[in-house]
Design a protein around this motif. Structure first.
Motif, PDB file in Angstrom:
ATOM      1  N   ALA A  53      -1.670  -1.932  35.629  1.00  0.00           N
ATOM      2  CA  ALA A  53      -2.607  -2.678  36.884  1.00  0.00           C
ATOM      3  C   ALA A  53      -3.031  -4.147  36.768  1.00  0.00           C
ATOM      4  N   PRO A  54      -3.298  -4.570  37.026  1.00  0.00           N
ATOM      5  CA  PRO A  54      -3.149  -6.375  36.821  1.00  0.00           C
ATOM      6  C   PRO A  54      -3.969  -6.439  35.603  1.00  0.00           C
ATOM      7  N   GLY A  55      -5.575  -5.555  34.933  1.00  0.00           N
ATOM      8  CA  GLY A  55      -6.413  -6.302  34.121  1.00  0.00           C
ATOM      9  C   GLY A  55      -6.354  -4.579  34.108  1.00  0.00           C
ATOM     10  N   GLU A  56      -8.038  -4.780  33.694  1.00  0.00           N
ATOM     11  CA  GLU A  56      -8.464  -3.119  32.895  1.00  0.00           C
ATOM     12  C   GLU A  56      -7.371  -2.073  33.909  1.00  0.00           C
ATOM     13  N   ALA A  57      -7.396  -0.875  33.231  1.00  0.00           N
ATOM     14  CA  ALA A  57      -7.068  -0.030  33.379  1.00  0.00           C
ATOM     15  C   ALA A  57      -7.617   0.990  34.066  1.00  0.00           C
ATOM     16  N   GLU A  58      -8.473   0.946  33.133  1.00  0.00           N
ATOM     17  CA  GLU A  58     -10.027   2.093  33.894  1.00  0.00           C
ATOM     18  C   GLU A  58     -10.369   1.520  35.472  1.00  0.00           C
ATOM     19  N   ALA A  59     -10.488   0.432  35.502  1.00  0.00           N
ATOM     20  CA  ALA A  59     -10.962  -0.096  37.003  1.00  0.00           C
ATOM     21  C   ALA A  59      -9.851   0.219  38.176  1.00  0.00           C
ATOM     22  N   GLU A  60      -8.598  -0.111  37.038  1.00  0.00           N
ATOM     23  CA  GLU A  60      -7.576   0.182  38.494  1.00  0.00           C
ATOM     24  C   GLU A  60      -7.233   1.742  38.522  1.00  0.00           C
ATOM     25  N   CYS A  61      -7.893   2.769  37.377  1.00  0.00           N
ATOM     26  CA  CYS A  61      -8.036   3.877  38.160  1.00  0.00           C
ATOM     27  C   CYS A  61      -8.962   4.708  39.354  1.00  0.00           C
ATOM     28  N   ALA A  62      -9.770   3.473  38.850  1.00  0.00           N
ATOM     29  CA  ALA A  62     -11.363   4.321  39.071  1.00  0.00           C
ATOM     30  C   ALA A  62     -11.326   3.272  40.867  1.00  0.00           C
ATOM     31  N   ALA A  63      -9.944   2.521  40.950  1.00  0.00           N
ATOM     32  CA  ALA A  63      -9.913   1.996  42.482  1.00  0.00           C
ATOM     33  C   ALA A  63      -8.887   2.988  43.243  1.00  0.00           C
ATOM     34  N   LEU A  64      -8.030   3.828  42.222  1.00  0.00           N
ATOM     35  CA  LEU A  64      -7.674   4.991  42.826  1.00  0.00           C
ATOM     36  C   LEU A  64      -8.439   6.376  43.516  1.00  0.00           C
ATOM     37  N   GLU A  65      -9.027   6.148  42.303  1.00  0.00           N
ATOM     38  CA  GLU A  65      -9.910   7.473  43.092  1.00  0.00           C
ATOM     39  C   GLU A  65     -10.785   6.905  44.582  1.00  0.00           C
ATOM     40  N   GLN A  66     -10.932   5.726  44.735  1.00  0.00           N
ATOM     41  CA  GLN A  66     -12.260   5.658  45.418  1.00  0.00           C
ATOM     42  C   GLN A  66     -10.881   5.297  46.851  1.00  0.00           C
ATOM     43  N   ARG A  67      -9.848   5.219  46.292  1.00  0.00           N
ATOM     44  CA  ARG A  67      -8.914   4.899  47.925  1.00  0.00           C
ATOM     45  C   ARG A  67      -7.975   6.627  48.090  1.00  0.00           C
ATOM     46  N   GLY A  68      -8.968   7.989  47.312  1.00  0.00           N
ATOM     47  CA  GLY A  68      -8.530   8.957  47.961  1.00  0.00           C
ATOM     48  C   GLY A  68      -7.175   9.232  47.023  1.00  0.00           C
ATOM     49  N   ILE A  69      -5.979   8.511  46.233  1.00  0.00           N
ATOM     50  CA  ILE A  69      -5.094   9.231  45.731  1.00  0.00           C
ATOM     51  C   ILE A  69      -5.227   9.877  44.857  1.00  0.00           C
ATOM     52  N   VAL A  70      -6.338   9.780  43.570  1.00  0.00           N
ATOM     53  CA  VAL A  70      -6.218  10.724  42.733  1.00  0.00           C
ATOM     54  C   VAL A  70      -7.666  10.964  43.035  1.00  0.00           C
ATOM     55  N   ASP A  71      -7.976  12.354  42.180  1.00  0.00           N
ATOM     56  CA  ASP A  71      -8.909  12.853  42.098  1.00  0.00           C
ATOM     57  C   ASP A  71      -9.556  12.705  40.745  1.00  0.00           C
ATOM     58  N   ALA A  72      -9.631  12.265  40.076  1.00  0.00           N
ATOM     59  CA  ALA A  72     -10.625  12.040  38.637  1.00  0.00           C
ATOM     60  C   ALA A  72      -9.858  10.610  37.819  1.00  0.00           C
ATOM     61  N   VAL A  73     -10.666  11.006  37.229  1.00  0.00           N
ATOM     62  CA  VAL A  73      -9.677   9.503  35.979  1.00  0.00           C
ATOM     63  C   VAL A  73     -10.164  10.047  34.540  1.00  0.00           C
ATOM     64  N   TRP A  74      -9.401  10.026  33.902  1.00  0.00           N
ATOM     65  CA  TRP A  74      -9.544  10.998  32.318  1.00  0.00           C
ATOM     66  C   TRP A  74      -9.246   9.444  31.278  1.00  0.00           C
ATOM     67  N   ALA A  75     -10.921   8.615  31.160  1.00  0.00           N
ATOM     68  CA  ALA A  75     -10.979   8.143  29.872  1.00  0.00           C
ATOM     69  C   ALA A  75     -11.895   8.572  29.240  1.00  0.00           C
ATOM     70  N   ASP A  76     -12.216   7.802  28.121  1.00  0.00           N
ATOM     71  CA  ASP A  76     -12.820   7.981  26.921  1.00  0.00           C
ATOM     72  C   ASP A  76     -13.910   7.128  26.920  1.00  0.00           C
ATOM     73  N   ASP A  77     -13.856   6.316  27.603  1.00  0.00           N
ATOM     74  CA  ASP A  77     -15.237   5.451  28.073  1.00  0.00           C
ATOM     75  C   ASP A  77     -15.643   5.459  28.783  1.00  0.00           C
ATOM     76  N   GLY A  78     -16.940   5.187  28.864  1.00  0.00           N
ATOM     77  CA  GLY A  78     -17.928   4.734  29.878  1.00  0.00           C
ATOM     78  C   GLY A  78     -17.796   3.369  31.383  1.00  0.00           C
ATOM     79  N   ASP A  79     -16.648   3.194  30.951  1.00  0.00           N
ATOM     80  CA  ASP A  79     -16.702   2.410  31.766  1.00  0.00           C
ATOM     81  C   ASP A  79     -16.684   2.067  33.605  1.00  0.00           C
TER      82      ASP A  79
END
Length: 645
Positions: free
Chosen positions: A126-152
């Protein structure tokens, strides 16, 4: 860290087995579950630095962090789950006063990237925060869920978040917590902007202090959509000079409605931290749609020869472990992605159900079944030759048989994969349980056994006992004839047996004694008759065996009654058969018919003599006087016969 106190507010989410979650997704969408994984949470939350150091003290060349990630990847691949690892980028914002930016240390992730390349698992920086990039991937429909331990991720627009389920800080194997944004909105009235305000009030990675005097519970109440403060936070950040003062006043009133006296300072909120939450640095949508690692699709062919080398050299996984973990991955893919025309081809795996015990509640997945299958169609390496680095003779199965690399493999697989990828009746049923051999079969005595069973020797009381096929035991249970208690351990009698089926206790029978006649006292010999002159001697009539019977004499007058005692009886005799004259053989010798004797003497004669006749044969008859009798008999009245026996 994430958002301080967030998990205490929104709870544990949906606690579910990972296999059940993957199976539910497959049944609903008929495709694999795809998850974007924050690599940092898997790297730094699986093992502590102390655990890593302890492992390396025993084996300096070990790679415990990467090996732990390897096990999790293989477990999810067996469930037909497709992963996309996302790493933090150089533009990552500062966290907790430390600089979070800089170039990514490639040496830290070098081994992991090599492993992912051999497993054909895509990864992305990712260019910056990995959790933000994962959420963007989910919003684009590339993935179905995000695996993260933080609520960010919720602040960045994540809709479905997965995290490891833990109890008292310890991981629960194969169990996860699933949070859905729509469920949180429905239950707690919190949306994406609400989570941003929550982080600004309670504290987060970019502003650890938060609002002084405001705790997580107060922050959760103030961030609810019903108050409208969270919905206007973007306007306050976009045009602070115009909207920020009004927003502070609205926040102050909201805190009072929530029961808090916390004052809002004029420098709240920190605009830089607020900007990092509202506008994270993520890749452009067109770049997300064209990730380099996904240009060849999610399914890429694995080079098993190269994979086998890296697993053996870097993770100490030999042929046995390679087949055990890689073959089920290929089986799951072949079943879950089979077309109706390809179902018949999957019969080559020879899938057979495995008999298992009923699992405990919550310990195992409800959707998975245990099977055995032929790994040959799934394995592309040569199993006919032993590599020089291995020694297969050191491996044995549980029963001690030598290891065979082409033997069937045990695995767990969702039932929905079997239904989808095999034709009807393509799964062999579980084999019937083997019949347990009873101990009595091994301890059954043979005909040539010289030892007599206890049931025939210790409790034998005669011919009738030896002919009986069942002999009562000490506790009242029945034991088959022929069981040798010296070699067979008796079955333990439970309380249930005693209450329901146990027979009453039978005391052991005393030894039977043979019947023996009591020895009678010898009577004095009878007086011998006088000798007659030889000229007048006449032949002696044969002696007759005599039956004695007492009679009660009824006196004719009172004068006669004085001569008869109540304790005495008159003897009458009846000839039956020739009798011996020996006093030892005839206890009745010496008695004269018509003689009055004591009643006790007569009872002794009856008790001891074997010559007494049966009561039905007794008759009171008179005996003619013998010419040899020298003394006259007293007159015998008509007797009243009374049996004294």
């Amino acid at each position: 860290m994430g958002i301080l106190g967030l998990w205490d507010v929104i709870g544990d989410g949906e606690i579910i087995h990972i296999a059940d979650y993957a199976a539910q997704h497959f049944e609903k969408h008929k495709r694999p579950l795809r998850i974007a994984v924050d690599e940092a949470c898997w790297r730094f939350t699986n093992l502590t630095p102390e655990q890593v150091q302890k492992i390396r003290d025993g084996e300096p060349a070990a790679n415990p962090i990467e090996k732990t990630i390897l096990w999790r990847i293989l477990r999810l691949m067996k469930l037909n789950v497709q992963l996309l690892f996302v790493h933090d980028g150089p533009s990552k914002p500062w966290k907790k006063g430390r600089c979070g930016g800089g170039l990514l240390d490639k040496e830290i992730v070098k081994l992991l990237h090599q492993l992912l390349d051999h497993l054909k698992v895509p990864y992305h920086q990712a260019p910056g925060e990995a959790e933000a990039e994962c959420a963007a991937l989910e919003q684009r429909g590339i993935v179905d869920a995000v695996w993260a331990d933080d609520g960010d991720a919720f602040m960045f627009g994540c809709q479905t978040l997965i995290k490891q389920h833990k109890v008292d800080g310890k991981r629960v194997h194969d169990h996860i917590r699933v949070y859905h944004a729509d469920s949180i909105l429905r239950e707690h009235d919190l949306d994406q902007d609400s989570f941003v305000l929550f982080a600004m009030l309670a504290g987060g990675d970019y502003n650890p202090q938060g609002l002084k005097g405001c705790g997580p519970k107060t922050a959760q109440k103030a961030a609810r959509r019903e108050y409208g403060v969270a919905g206007k936070i973007r306007e306050a950040h976009t045009q602070p000079q115009r909207h920020l003062p009004t927003w502070r006043q609205a926040l102050h009133l909201t805190l009072r409605l929530c029961g808090s006296n916390t004052e809002v300072p004029p420098d709240f909120p920190a605009l830089k931290a607020l900007g990092n939450y509202l506008n994270p640095n993520v890749s452009a949508p067109e770049k997300l749609d064209d990730l380099r690692k996904l240009r060849q699709g999610w399914d890429r062919k694995i080079d098993q020869t190269k994979l086998r080398v890296i697993l053996r050299d870097r993770f100490n996984m030999w042929t046995r472990g390679f087949i055990k973990h890689i073959a089920p991955v290929y089986l799951a893919r072949a079943l879950a992605r089979a077309t109706p025309e390809q179902r018949a081809e999957n019969l080559q795996y020879g899938v057979q159900l495995k008999r298992t015990r009923k699992p405990k509640d919550g310990d195992e997945a409800k959707s998975e079944v245990k099977i055995t299958f032929n790994p040959i169609p799934a394995v592309e390496i040569d199993l006919s030759q032993q590599p020089p680095e291995e020694d297969w003779s050191l491996w044995t199965d549980k029963d001690g048989t030598p290891y065979d690399p082409i033997q069937n493999v045990e695995a767990e697989i969702p039932q929905c994969f079997l239904d989808h990828g095999l034709p009807e009746g393509g799964v062999a049923p579980a084999p019937a349980p083997a019949r347990r051999k009873r101990k009595s079969d091994a301890t059954e005595p043979t005909e040539s056994s010289s030892k007599k069973p206890r049931s025939e020797s210790a409790l034998d009381v005669g011919p009738s006992a030896s002919a009986s096929p069942i002999t009562p035991t000490k506790r009242g249970l029945q034991k088959e004839k022929g069981d040798n208690p010296a070699t067979k351990r008796p079955r333990k009698v439970t309380r249930k047996d005693k209450d329901a089926n146990a027979l009453p206790e039978i005391p052991p029978s005393p030894p039977r004694q043979g019947f023996k006649l009591p020895r009678s006292l010898p009577l004095p010999p009878a007086p011998s008759p006088p000798r007659l002159p030889s000229s007048s001697q006449t032949p002696m009539p044969p002696l007759q065996r005599t039956v004695f019977q007492a009679t009660r004499t009824t006196p004719a007058s009172s004068a006669e009654s004085s001569f008869v005692s109540p304790a005495r009886a008159t003897v009458s005799a009846a000839p039956t058969e020739p009798m011996s004259t020996s006093p030892e053989k005839d206890s009745g010798a010496g008695l004269v018919p018509g003689e009055t004797i004591a009643a006790s003497t007569l009872r002794e004669l009856r008790a001891g003599s074997s010559l007494l006749a049966k009561p039905a044969e007794r008759q009171a008859v008179s005996i003619p006087e013998s010419p040899l009798q020298t003394r006259p008999n007293p007159p015998v009245p008509v007797p009243e016969v009374i049996d004294l026996t």
